[in-house]
Write an enzyme that holds these catalytic residues in place. Structure first.
Site, mmCIF file in Angstrom:
data_model
loop_
_atom_site.group_PDB
_atom_site.id
_atom_site.type_symbol
_atom_site.label_atom_id
_atom_site.label_comp_id
_atom_site.label_asym_id
_atom_site.label_seq_id
_atom_site.Cartn_x
_atom_site.Cartn_y
_atom_site.Cartn_z
ATOM 1 N N THR A 65 33.430 -32.457 13.654
ATOM 2 C CA THR A 65 33.020 -31.819 12.306
ATOM 3 C C THR A 65 31.516 -31.771 12.095
ATOM 4 O O THR A 65 31.125 -30.457 11.506
ATOM 5 C CB THR A 65 33.440 -32.775 11.014
ATOM 6 O OG1 THR A 65 32.818 -34.030 11.057
ATOM 7 C CG2 THR A 65 35.085 -32.518 11.037
ATOM 8 N N ASP A 112 -8.351 -5.507 5.706
ATOM 9 C CA ASP A 112 -7.315 -6.314 5.001
ATOM 10 C C ASP A 112 -7.034 -7.710 5.596
ATOM 11 O O ASP A 112 -6.230 -8.533 5.023
ATOM 12 C CB ASP A 112 -5.815 -5.542 5.199
ATOM 13 C CG ASP A 112 -5.947 -4.060 4.670
ATOM 14 O OD1 ASP A 112 -6.849 -4.008 3.810
ATOM 15 O OD2 ASP A 112 -5.282 -3.121 4.817
ATOM 16 N N ASP A 157 -3.184 -3.005 6.886
ATOM 17 C CA ASP A 157 -3.135 -2.346 7.981
ATOM 18 C C ASP A 157 -4.625 -2.289 8.724
ATOM 19 O O ASP A 157 -4.690 -2.685 10.004
ATOM 20 C CB ASP A 157 -2.695 -0.852 8.186
ATOM 21 C CG ASP A 157 -3.375 -0.041 7.128
ATOM 22 O OD1 ASP A 157 -4.357 -0.441 6.396
ATOM 23 O OD2 ASP A 157 -2.911 1.146 7.079
ATOM 24 N N ASP A 176 0.768 -1.077 0.082
ATOM 25 C CA ASP A 176 -0.039 0.059 0.126
ATOM 26 C C ASP A 176 0.852 1.304 -0.149
ATOM 27 O O ASP A 176 2.093 1.025 0.028
ATOM 28 C CB ASP A 176 -1.270 -0.101 1.169
ATOM 29 C CG ASP A 176 -0.297 0.105 2.592
ATOM 30 O OD1 ASP A 176 0.714 0.110 2.538
ATOM 31 O OD2 ASP A 176 -1.145 -0.217 3.600
HETATM 32 P P1 ADP Z 1 -4.027 4.286 1.095
HETATM 33 O O1 ADP Z 1 -4.024 2.962 0.319
HETATM 34 O O2 ADP Z 1 -3.342 5.602 0.590
HETATM 35 O O3 ADP Z 1 -3.796 3.957 2.611
HETATM 36 P P2 ADP Z 1 -6.817 4.409 1.922
HETATM 37 O O4 ADP Z 1 -7.368 3.429 1.494
HETATM 38 O O5 ADP Z 1 -6.402 4.840 3.370
HETATM 39 O O6 ADP Z 1 -5.633 4.786 0.940
HETATM 40 O O7 ADP Z 1 -7.680 5.705 1.688
HETATM 41 C C1 ADP Z 1 -8.507 6.122 0.502
HETATM 42 C C2 ADP Z 1 -8.704 7.510 0.290
HETATM 43 O O8 ADP Z 1 -10.012 7.611 1.244
HETATM 44 C C3 ADP Z 1 -8.240 8.502 0.529
HETATM 45 O O9 ADP Z 1 -7.401 8.938 -0.413
HETATM 46 C C4 ADP Z 1 -8.925 9.722 1.450
HETATM 47 O O10 ADP Z 1 -9.636 10.293 0.517
HETATM 48 C C5 ADP Z 1 -10.062 8.731 2.184
HETATM 49 N N1 ADP Z 1 -9.737 8.256 3.244
HETATM 50 C C6 ADP Z 1 -8.736 7.816 4.026
HETATM 51 N N2 ADP Z 1 -8.845 7.915 5.407
HETATM 52 C C7 ADP Z 1 -9.860 8.626 5.660
HETATM 53 C C8 ADP Z 1 -10.386 9.114 7.065
HETATM 54 N N3 ADP Z 1 -10.023 8.660 7.880
HETATM 55 N N4 ADP Z 1 -11.707 9.836 6.948
HETATM 56 C C9 ADP Z 1 -11.966 10.079 5.750
HETATM 57 N N5 ADP Z 1 -11.507 9.961 4.268
HETATM 58 C C10 ADP Z 1 -10.348 9.064 4.477
HETATM 59 MG MG MG Z 2 -4.757 3.516 4.305
#
Ligand code: ADP
Ligand code: MG
Length: 903
Positions: free
Chosen positions: A738, A645, A641, A351
């Site tokens: 050995t 996942d 994470d 990721d």
């Molecule tokens: P990455 O693979 O970079 O970790 P994520 O799956 O964590 O991506 O996040 C994808 C998208 O979701 C981000 O680009 C963001 O726009 C949105 N996002 C991530 N975390 C949050 C959050 N806590 N609250 C709102 N939107 C989020």
């Molecule tokens: Mg993420």
């Protein structure tokens, strides 16, 4: 979360438990109202247990560890050393010697037995203890209320009566009766096999309810996938439901890695082969009219000589040492089997955020319908002034601060929680929007946590007569959920043309490598309405997350090592591509985004090989991707994470969880944990995996070729009717020397330099392939030929029988010692290689030298081994004949390399 009030819960949540009245035994915790459970456990949820009470309970209940069985007691290990066919065989040899009236020999055999056992015992004990110590590094912690304070404690310190606070992503640390639950869902698949998550509430259930349906209980080993809970611990350690079955699980899985099992099988096969050979030799000797006792003893000693009894021990040592080395480099291996699989990894699905990037985010740009604020251009102080002046910026950041799960005490603090949310809080503070102050006037009534599927999050707050909904998320999600937009301080309809404009703007942010977030809000009359329906779009926030400086080097290493690196992210393709560009990833490859991901998965291997980035990927698609790569014959390492996942992590050959930002659930599903969350750590671990596999292969080849040479020497003598060039006790002594020191030294090796400059080994490749067997036979015959040459030379110089045996024994012994230098890789240099560079080898060599030169000059040993002090001639023969195989084999290796380079 506030603890529940003291009086008995309201009638609606506490139906009268069935078991009551019928029995004098108090009902099980799941059948009683939680207030009764609290009373039974004599604890108040407001303050938790008091210190002295905890001491007493800890003493009474023990540590909260599910394993009933101690992790292999010393006695068991000791017994294990002597409970083997080899020991029985040696015992028989000793009895035979006694029967033949050779008291000294009998004692010598028993001494060898004892020494062998002691070394095996010490090594295995150390290896097992160090693995256990590593395991402890990875234990969970729990948030517990004690003496009125909330603290983070190791889960094993919990006692019944402890008040525990849990949130989404946490593993349940003990069996817990729920006191309060908010939006709580739990994954109980480990306990019940049920893969659908279960909703939980504090309401008791009838006493006879099955484990899987006790909805007011949280069981150890399960995990929160959503919401939060407050509960009281009712059972710990072996008394938990999982503790009860833990013993069964442990007995089914003795915890040996596939590699150890393969080696054990190899040992068994060798035992059988040796029995056959020894039998044949004994028969031939007896038919040839030799002294029966001597031949029988030779046959037995041969059998013992041929079996590499040190093999499983050295393998465990090599694995344990590898695990430690990985741990020092921040890679914590949770499963022993991962160590060997790592080296065969062919593709890493990684990721982006935090693994390839620093995960130190800063708000860089704000975008509104009619303007933009660029914080990068102005530096912090003028930016601050402008932020406070700009009412649009203030209201945008207010939403980001309200819809937030992180904590930040001050602008210069590090804060805790999702780094992106911390960055939002920091920008909010600069704009005068302090979360606590905002919450004082806008009480939080509901949270919809971030869902990677919808990619949105929302909070609902009291505001005047109604409710304020604050939402944030991925731009395409929020823009399509919104129906209006703020323009000129008024709300206008958001039509498709406007939507396209906003998405184009988000795209521009992405091109600059910014992570983009859209914020929206609305007023509601009821807090229970869908928070994502009919939102008012307010603006975009662009956050900068610089690429980690050490990632480009690690990615280049992967390319050289024949490992493909593919980015799998929930983020936008443009942002992903910009980061990929910065770290040298996915060069010349395409990106698949959203729906295209499915298509690529369906199209199979050819399509997969075109793609370097998968963007806007859902957790389900992650799992499908892992399977698709595996179907294409790849060994997949995959990082993750979040709670979502876990299935993909479990499916991957090497699931890699994040130690810093990962959830317990992800850690539990993973084979390896990165303590620093960094991509380069995966590459280091893969390198280590390859080194370990190489080391194991090296000492297996070494041990087997040495042992085979002994078998061949004796067999040749018996076949040609020569006097035995090796006496039984000599073989035992030789193996003691050995088999132990050089083999251990080989297991400690740090590996070749170019270990990451070669393609990964084929997953199906065994430790001993045709190539290795060929080498073993070649090595063994060369050593045998040299020993027989020494026998011939001894005859030529008309040496006495004792002198002749001394010469052949020392020749083979030293030939075996020098032989360790033949274990270098063909690709490595003659003088500078992984063997000469390993200090342990030199220590082993020095020890072997002393132990081999000593016997002829030390009367008691000389008598026992039947050797005499060698004169100049004898030493010349020994040195010449023992060094010959080294020279010949090294010359052969140089020739082979020259041929390979020429071809
Ligand atoms: P990455 O693979 O970079 O970790 P994520 O799956 O964590 O991506 O996040 C994808 C998208 O979701 C981000 O680009 C963001 O726009 C949105 N996002 C991530 N975390 C949050 C959050 N806590 N609250 C709102 N939107 C989020
Ligand atoms: Mg993420």
């Amino acid at each position: 979360m506030e603890p529940a009030p003291g009086p008995r819960g309201s009638a609606k949540s506490d139906p009268e438990p069935v078991a009551r009245g019928r029995s004098v035994v108090p009902p099980a915790p799941h059948a009683a109202p939680f207030v009764d459970v609290l009373q039974d456990l004599q604890v108040s949820p407001g303050s938790g247990l008091a210190e002295e009470e905890i001491m007493e309970r800890r003493h009474h209940h023990g540590a909260n560890i599910a394993h009933m069985r101690p992790p292999a007691s010393a006695w068991r290990l000791l017994w294990h050393q002597f409970n083997s066919p080899i020991v029985y065989l040696l015992g028989a040899a000793a009895a035979l010697a006694l029967y033949a009236g050779q008291m000294e020999e009998a004692i010598a055999v028993l001494a060898v037995l004892a020494i062998n056992g002691a070394i095996g015992f010490a090594t295995e004990l150390r290896a097992i203890r160090s693995i256990a110590a590593l395991r402890r590094l990875g234990t969970h912690s729990a948030r517990v209320k004690r003496d009125g304070l909330v603290r983070l404690l190791p889960a094993q310190d919990l006692v019944p009566g402890d008040i525990v606070i849990l949130e989404a992503g946490d593993a349940v640390p003990a069996d817990i009766r729920i006191i309060e639950a908010a939006n709580l869902r739990v994954d109980e698949s480990l306990l019940t096999g049920e893969s659908i998550t279960v909703e939980k509430t504090p309401a008791p259930v009838p006493g006879e309810t099955r484990l899987g349906d006790r909805t007011c209980m949280l069981h150890k080993g399960t995990a929160l996938t959503q919401g939060g809970a407050l509960g009281v611990v009712v059972a710990t350690g072996a008394r938990t439901e999982i503790g009860r079955i833990a013993r069964l699980i442990e007995e089914a899985d003795p915890g040996h890695s596939p590699l150890e099992r393969k080696l054990a099988r190899l040992s068994r096969q060798l035992v059988v082969a040796t029995f056959v050979i020894a039998g044949v030799i004994a028969l031939l000797g007896v038919l040839g009219g030799r002294d029966t006792v001597l031949i029988l003893e030779a046959a037995i000693a041969l059998a013992v000589a041929a079996i590499p009894e040190g093999l499983p021990i050295v393998a465990t040592l090599a694995l344990a040492r590898g695990m430690w080395r990985m741990a020092r480099q921040n890679a914590l291996v949770e499963r022993l089997s991962a160590v060997e699989t790592l080296g065969a990894t062919t593709v890493i699905l990684t990721d982006k955020t935090g693994t390839l990037t620093e995960n130190r985010m800063t708000v860089r740009r704000l975008h509104f319908a009619d303007g933009e604020v660029d914080l990068a251009e102005q530096g912090p102080d003028p930016a601050l002034a402008r932020l406070i002046e700009d009412p649009q910026a203030v209201s945008l950041l207010r939403i980001a601060v309200l819809c937030n799960g992180a904590d930040l005490a001050g602008v210069d603090e590090t804060g805790s929680g999702d780094p992106m949310e911390v960055a939002l809080l920091r920008a909010g503070l600069l704009a005068g929007q302090e979360r606590d102050r905002l919450l004082a006037t806008h009480r939080l009534v509901r949270t919809e946590p971030f869902d990677p599927r919808s990619r949105m999050m929302a909070t609902v707050h009291e505001s005047g007569d109604g409710f304020l909904v604050a939402a944030k998320g991925a731009p395409e999600a929020i823009v399509s959920a919104a129906s209006r937009v703020v323009l000129d301080h008024r709300e206008t309809d958001l039509d498709d043309a406007l939507r396209a404009e906003w998405l184009a703007q988000a795209e521009t942010f992405g091109h600059h490598g910014l992570r983009v977030l859209a914020c929206a809000m609305k007023m509601e009359t009821r807090s229970t309405n869908d928070p994502f329906d009919d939102l008012v779009l307010v603006g975009l926030i662009g956050l900068e997350d610089p690429a980690r400086a050490d990632v480009p080097g690690a990615i280049a290493d992967c390319l050289a090592a024949g490992i493909r690196v593919v980015m799998v992210t929930g983020d936008h393709a443009t942002t992903a591509r910009s980061i990929a560009h910065a770290v040298g990833l996915a060069q010349g490859l395409e990106a698949a985004e959203g729906d295209a991901v499915e298509t690529v998965i369906e199209d199979g291997p050819a399509a997969l090989s075109r793609i370097g980035i998968f963007a806007r990927v859902s957790p389900e698609e992650k799992l499908a991707l892992v399977k698709a790569y595996q179907a294409a014959g790849e060994i997949v390492a995959m990082t993750g994470d979040g709670v979502n996942d876990a299935p993909a992590l479990r499916q991957a050959d090497i699931g890699v969880a994040m130690g810093l930002r990962g959830t317990d659930v992800a850690r539990e599903a993973a084979a390896m944990v990165l303590l620093d969350d960094a991509f380069p750590t995966i590459v280091k671990a893969i390198r280590e995996g390859r080194v370990i596999f190489g080391n194991i292969r090296r000492f297996v080849v070494y041990l087997l070729s040495c042992n085979l040479s002994e078998v061949l020497v004796v067999a040749a003598a018996v076949l040609f009717g020569l006097p035995l060039p090796l006496l039984p006790l000599q073989i035992l002594y030789l193996n003691l020397v050995t088999d132990i020191f050089p083999a251990f030294a080989l297991a400690m090796g740090e590996g070749e330099h170019g270990v990451l400059r070669r393609p990964p080994r084929k997953p199906a490749e065994s430790i001993l392939g045709a190539d290795q067997w060929g080498r073993i036979v070649l090595f063994a015959t060369t050593l045998t030929a040299a020993t027989l040459a020494a026998v011939v030379a001894a005859h030529w110089y008309a040496l006495s029988e004792t002198q002749a045996v001394t010469v052949s024994f020392l020749t083979l012994a030293f030939a075996q010692v020098w032989h360790v230098f033949n274990m270098r890789s063909v690709r490595a240099g003659l003088f500078v290689n992984e063997i000469t560079g390993n200090v342990w080898i030199w220590i082993a060599l020095a020890l072997c030298g002393v132990l081999l030169v000593l016997p002829p000059y030390f009367a008691p040993l000389a008598g026992l081994l039947g050797v005499a002090p060698p004169d100049r001639t004898m030493w010349t023969i020994v040195l010449a004949c023992s060094l010959a195989p080294l020279v010949i084999l090294q010359a052969g290796m140089l020739l082979r390399r020259a041929l390979v380079t020429a071809a």
